[in-house]
Scaffold this motif. Sequence first.
Motif: not given
Length: 214
Positions: A123-144
């Motif tokens: 829950l805290k992860m979603t509060q520390v930065t507004t970019q959290w969801l964008e970063i998570l989506q990027w990780l889940c699509l990563h080519d590595q």
Amino acid sequence: MVETELKLICGDVLDALDKHLIPAATTGKSKVFYYEMEKIFKERALPDSENYLFETHDQQRQAATECMCNMVLHKEVQERFLADGNDWLKLVVLLCGEDDDKVQNVAAGALAMLTAAHEKLCLKMTQVTTQWLEILQWLCLHDQLSVQHWGLVIAYNLLAADAELARKLVESELLEILTVVGKQEPDEKKAEVVQTARECLIKCMDYGFIKPVS
């Protein structure tokens, strides 16, 4: 080299204290001494690592991130991430969005371990930065694949932590990402990634947010 020093200090010293020196201590005084060593090291190493996270030199930042990743396995360090009044969790989340694959990989690994250990950090992860969801989506699509796997593990931890948070994730583009990854044929290299994406989808079905494909 500073980065070599950090890796050796953070990985080997805590490992030696936890696995060898403290268990092998034969007297009460020696045990107290080693516990004091461990306490001092943990109290000083994390702030020092945090300082190096701001370095512009990629290898130094990578080493500092690896150091923090090693330390998040320890309960005392996890408690610091749980505490209010510091930006350690925010730093790790933002490092997951770095362009450097190595920094991204170790940061995502640390975040996966933290969110697995404590629902509150999900829950805290979603509060520390507004970019959290964008970063998570990027990780889940990563080519590595290693980075992608960590991203999917983080996604699963967040889904499992809280129903409302899970609903928010399902209503985002993350659901489409999980579906695409989960539908892939799991070859030897991608098996872990595909399986984790499918576990995320199963968790969504458990909540009743999506229906099984007939």
